[in-house]
Design an enzyme around this catalytic site. Structure first.
Site, PDB file in Angstrom:
ATOM      1  N   ASP A  34     -27.088  -3.707  18.624  1.00 37.84           N
ATOM      2  CA  ASP A  34     -26.362  -2.432  18.666  1.00 37.84           C
ATOM      3  C   ASP A  34     -26.946  -1.530  19.752  1.00 37.84           C
ATOM      4  OD1 ASP A  34     -24.906  -3.372  16.646  1.00 37.84           O
ATOM      5  OD2 ASP A  34     -25.632  -1.976  15.100  1.00 37.84           O
ATOM      6  N   SER A  83       8.844  -4.743   2.694  1.00 41.02           N
ATOM      7  CA  SER A  83       7.759  -5.019   1.763  1.00 41.02           C
ATOM      8  C   SER A  83       7.931  -6.438   1.220  1.00 41.02           C
ATOM      9  CB  SER A  83       7.767  -3.993   0.647  1.00 41.02           C
ATOM     10  OG  SER A  83       9.066  -3.897   0.130  1.00 41.02           O
ATOM     11  N   LEU A  84       6.953  -6.871   0.461  1.00 40.47           N
ATOM     12  CA  LEU A  84       6.992  -8.241  -0.048  1.00 40.47           C
ATOM     13  C   LEU A  84       7.465  -8.260  -1.494  1.00 40.47           C
ATOM     14  CD1 LEU A  84       3.528  -9.398   1.310  1.00 40.47           C
ATOM     15  CD2 LEU A  84       5.757 -10.150   2.146  1.00 40.47           C
ATOM     16  N   LYS A 116      -4.260 -10.672   0.241  1.00 45.44           N
ATOM     17  CA  LYS A 116      -3.399  -9.489   0.361  1.00 45.44           C
ATOM     18  C   LYS A 116      -4.267  -8.232   0.373  1.00 45.44           C
ATOM     19  CE  LYS A 116       0.661  -7.205  -1.336  1.00 45.44           C
ATOM     20  NZ  LYS A 116       0.041  -5.886  -1.298  1.00 45.44           N
ATOM     21  N   ARG A 137       4.242   2.522   8.061  1.00 45.65           N
ATOM     22  CA  ARG A 137       5.426   1.820   7.597  1.00 45.65           C
ATOM     23  C   ARG A 137       6.554   2.802   7.289  1.00 45.65           C
ATOM     24  NH1 ARG A 137       7.301   0.558   2.695  1.00 45.65           N
ATOM     25  NH2 ARG A 137       8.622  -1.262   2.648  1.00 45.65           N
ATOM     26  N   GLU A 174      -2.740  -4.505   8.435  1.00 42.38           N
ATOM     27  CA  GLU A 174      -3.130  -3.572   7.383  1.00 42.38           C
ATOM     28  C   GLU A 174      -4.411  -2.841   7.792  1.00 42.38           C
ATOM     29  OE1 GLU A 174      -0.971  -3.987   4.806  1.00 42.38           O
ATOM     30  OE2 GLU A 174      -1.909  -3.122   3.025  1.00 42.38           O
ATOM     31  N   CYS A 411      16.645  22.746 -22.148  1.00 44.94           N
ATOM     32  CA  CYS A 411      17.846  23.597 -22.115  1.00 44.94           C
ATOM     33  C   CYS A 411      18.528  23.730 -23.467  1.00 44.94           C
ATOM     34  CB  CYS A 411      18.839  23.080 -21.085  1.00 44.94           C
ATOM     35  SG  CYS A 411      19.663  21.557 -21.593  1.00 44.94           S
ATOM     36  N   CYS A 426      20.085  13.976 -21.807  1.00 42.32           N
ATOM     37  CA  CYS A 426      20.387  15.384 -22.090  1.00 42.32           C
ATOM     38  C   CYS A 426      21.775  15.668 -21.531  1.00 42.32           C
ATOM     39  CB  CYS A 426      19.344  16.281 -21.416  1.00 42.32           C
ATOM     40  SG  CYS A 426      19.956  17.956 -21.124  1.00 42.32           S
TER      41      CYS A 426
HETATM   42  C1  9MJ Z   1      -1.316  -7.857   3.375  1.00 40.03           C
HETATM   43  N1  9MJ Z   1      -1.091  -6.691   2.811  1.00 40.03           N
HETATM   44  O1  9MJ Z   1      -2.423  -8.313   3.430  1.00 40.03           O
HETATM   45  C2  9MJ Z   1       1.761  -9.044   4.661  1.00 40.03           C
HETATM   46  N2  9MJ Z   1      -0.206  -8.574   3.938  1.00 40.03           N
HETATM   47  O2  9MJ Z   1       3.838  -9.824   5.668  1.00 40.03           O
HETATM   48  C3  9MJ Z   1      -0.218  -9.836   4.487  1.00 40.03           C
HETATM   49  N3  9MJ Z   1       1.039  -8.092   4.053  1.00 40.03           N
HETATM   50  C4  9MJ Z   1       3.175  -8.899   4.998  1.00 40.03           C
HETATM   51  N4  9MJ Z   1       1.014 -10.110   4.937  1.00 40.03           N
HETATM   52  C5  9MJ Z   1       5.134  -9.393   5.815  1.00 40.03           C
HETATM   53  N5  9MJ Z   1      -1.305 -10.636   4.552  1.00 40.03           N
HETATM   54  C6  9MJ Z   1       5.250  -8.181   5.232  1.00 40.03           C
HETATM   55  C7  9MJ Z   1       3.994  -7.847   4.705  1.00 40.03           C
END
Ligand code: 9MJ
Length: 672
Positions: A34, A83-84, A116, A137, A174, A411, A426
């Site tokens: 470093d 999204s997935l 993920k 996003r 991410e 109400c 309601c």
């Molecule tokens: C995450 N959150 O690690 C995707 N993700 O691929 C990975 N998200 C993703 N792939 C297509 N490893 C839409 C989201």
């Protein structure tokens, strides 16, 4: 040192520093200490201080921008950030596998397996190898410009390295915070009397939402790339795992855990392996992601609603904690639905202090046999509202039954159960203050009109003081009225007035969503815009045309029809438009060359999804069918078209490739 020597020296140092960054951040294999790295860095700073004209925007010394922003600008994603879909157990995984297999008619499906990351998805656009724009996003279609903040993350290269880099390349990945970095950060925050974050995800989100990049630069953000969005130029990659390797070669960090997996069994094994390893990882994950590895097969599968059909997130079971349920109260929602809510003795679940949990409806309370006074398990998954999982019957003492009130606590109108439905409602409609407030909050929410600063406390005061009675009254508000509200300063009042001004330019889909038609979410609103293009055509649409739109069933179609049949709703819409709410409308002439013609789409399209092309054809007056017959006027074909193409040849049906199709629709005013 003269200018020329300085220029050469600076360039050389930048290249050396960039190579060491790659060794350290991407390969995790530093070649220098470093202290040696700092020495090189300081040498570059010294040259740039002496010759400021030599500073380039992508010099490693320029990661932190000069000025804080006043707001984040919007960025439209050229390729949507979807999204997935989720799976929570092996049965759901098996169903996903069978679904994909059925569509591909392939024996052994090959997937990539990835961890993920539990962070925030971002898109980073490189042009001619240089980082140009980075965005969140957002709603998947429009995000916020966070370029200044992304530039501060040292793991993210400002300039890509290596060969064959497309002229334009959008990297998807991410941003997250490692566990150790998170605890160090919170220790520092505490010491400085600053906000302590509940978990690494919240800390990462808070850091990316800073207007001042100097603050972001002090946050220990990490990054992992997992895909490519838009690109221009040649990209000869046929497998997702090749995409990941290529991204790494261009200088981007990728997950070290990714694997190629053949068949369902191997995927389930990978899930178990990662589950066992989870606590050893240096970062939080909330599951694993499986993606069909062949890019061609991904194209064939395409997208459904908001997620790719070719991928799934197999999530880990969310953590659960025990606490006591001390009362059940009811909340009145935007459309009058009564939701029972459990009041709890506060309990910490996965870093967040939980005091309330949703009980959904009366049937759910009965099914789970929940009584007031019970000890219960509470679960919280990601951003989802906490819920009661089950009761601990062995601990039950002195409990009492929950009774659904007959009268709305807000109400005083009757509460009635809808025929055949679980929900109690309601009957007060918009005369119920709770419904009115929720309708206004929905209108102002981020995915609707995005009126920043107009939170619940303010809307309650505005309605209680009779300053507003419905959504259109918001646009009559003046700064001097807002200032009189509790805890409202001049600056906050100005900000709200400005936000009201800014939100007037919107899109038709956002406006329809904001109106709060029961069961019309963002996707349905977008389908309505794609199909009809103008508000007038939506309002006047016969119910069978509404039902012909994918995603819209008979109930939603009836909701739309009855919403626009109510005089009061039409009056409010008219007022909103007279207050300057506007959107770009696509001008489609009533008579297009597509009118009344029958189309079949086959093969994988490159620039658009099949759903998109189908929506566009319908909006231009065409019909889309699934098989080629002598009644078919045109076959639109992409790559690997297969048997439909041959059938069209046999029957002498006209064939159009994707490029010609795009040309034709653009002529009709479709922006694609
Ligand atoms: C995450 N959150 O690690 C995707 N993700 O691929 C990975 N998200 C993703 N792939 C297509 N490893 C839409 C989201």
């Amino acid at each position: 040192m003269n200018l020329e020597q300085a220029r050469r020296g600076a360039e050389k140092l930048r290249k050396i520093i960039s190579d060491h960054n790659y060794q350290y951040h991407v390969l995790d294999d530093p070649e220098i200490t470093d202290a040696e790295y700092d020495k090189l860095f300081n040498k570059l700073i010294q040259i740039e201080e002496e010759f400021p004209n030599l500073i380039t925007p992508n010099s490693p010394t320029q990661r932190v921008g000069a000025k804080p922003l006043s707001e984040f600008k919007e960025v439209k994603h050229a390729v949507s950030m979807l999204s997935l879909a989720n799976a929570f157990d092996e049965d759901e995984m098996a169903r996903f596998y069978d679904r994909v297999k059925g569509k591909l008619e392939d024996k052994d499906l090959v997937f990539s397996g990835e961890t993920k990351f539990d962070g925030l998805a971002v898109s980073i656009l490189y042009k001619k190898s240089h980082l140009e724009i980075a965005s969140t996003r957002g709603d998947g279609y429009i995000g916020e410009d966070i370029t200044q903040n992304i530039r501060t993350i040292s793991q993210i290269p400002l300039t890509l390295v290596g060969k064959n880099i497309p002229e334009k390349l959008e990297v998807r990945g991410e941003v997250f915070i490692k566990r150790k970095d998170f605890s160090d950060l919170n220790r520092r925050q505490k010491k400085d009397n600053q906000k302590v974050f509940a978990n690494p995800r919240n800390a990462a989100a808070g850091s990316l939402r800073q207007l001042d990049p100097k603050i972001t630069s002090k946050r220990p953000l990490s990054f992992c790339a997992y895909g490519i969005g838009d690109y221009k130029g040649s990209l000869k990659l046929s497998e997702h795992t090749q995409v990941l390797n290529q991204l790494q070669h261009w200088g981007l960090p990728i997950s070290s855990e990714f694997q190629t997996l053949k068949g369902l069994e191997m995927c389930l094994e990978y899930y178990k392996e990662i589950s066992n390893k989870r606590s050893e990882l240096t970062y939080d994950i909330d599951g694993v992601v499986f993606k069909i590895n062949s890019i061609n097969q991904q194209k064939i599968l395409g997208y459904v609603s908001r997620s790719p059909r070719w991928a799934i997130a197999y999530k880990f079971s969310p953590p659960e904690e025990i606490t006591q349920l001390i009362d059940i109260e009811v909340q009145v929602g935007r459309t009058g639905t009564i939701t029972p809510v459990a009041r709890l003795i506060p309990v910490n679940v996965a870093g967040a202090n939980i005091t309330n949990a949703t009980l959904h409806n009366l049937d759910e309370i009965n099914r789970k046999d929940i009584k007031i006074g019970d000890w219960v398990y509470i679960r919280r998954a990601g951003d989802v509202i906490p819920e009661v999982v089950r009761v601990i019957k062995e601990k039950r003492e002195n409990v009492r039954e929950f009774k659904m009130p007959l009268i709305c606590p807000v109400c005083g109108s009757d509460i009635k159960r809808q025929k055949g439905k679980a929900a109690f409602v309601c009957m007060g409609g918009l005369s119920c203050a709770a419904q009115k407030i929720q309708a206004i909050l929905h209108f102002a929410s981020r995915k609707a009109m995005n009126i920043d600063g107009l939170g619940e406390k303010i809307v309650i005061q505005l309605t209680e003081n009779k300053l507003i009675n419905n959504i259109s009254d918001l646009f009559l508000l003046e700064q001097k009225q807002l200032i009189k509200l509790d805890r409202m300063g001049e600056r906050s009042a100005d900000n709200i007035i400005q936000a009201l001004e800014k939100c007037r330019s919107t899109t038709l889909a956002k406006f329809i969503y904001a109106l709060g038609i029961p069961e019309v979410g963002e996707t349905t609103a977008r389908s309505l815009e794609n199909h009809f293009h103008t508000l007038e055509r939506i309002q006047k649409s016969p119910i069978d045309e509404l039902e012909s739109i994918p995603d819209i069933g008979p109930i939603v179609a009836r909701n739309i029809e009855s919403f626009f049949a109510q005089e009061n709703n039409l009056k409010i819409i008219k007022k909103l438009i007279s207050h300057g709410i506007n959107w770009d409308s696509i001008q489609i002439s009533a008579k297009t060359p597509f009118n009344g013609l029958s189309f079949v789409i086959t093969g994988s399209l490159e620039k658009m999804t099949r759903e998109n092309s189908r929506d566009i054809l319908i909006s231009l007056g065409g019909k889309v069918t699934s098989s080629v017959s002598k009644n078919t006027d045109y076959l639109i074909y992409g790559n690997n078209p297969g048997s439909k193409y041959e059938k069209a040849n046999e029957l002498n049906v006209n064939k159009i490739d994707e490029r010609s199709f795009l040309k034709m629709i653009r002529k009709e005013g479709v922006k694609y």
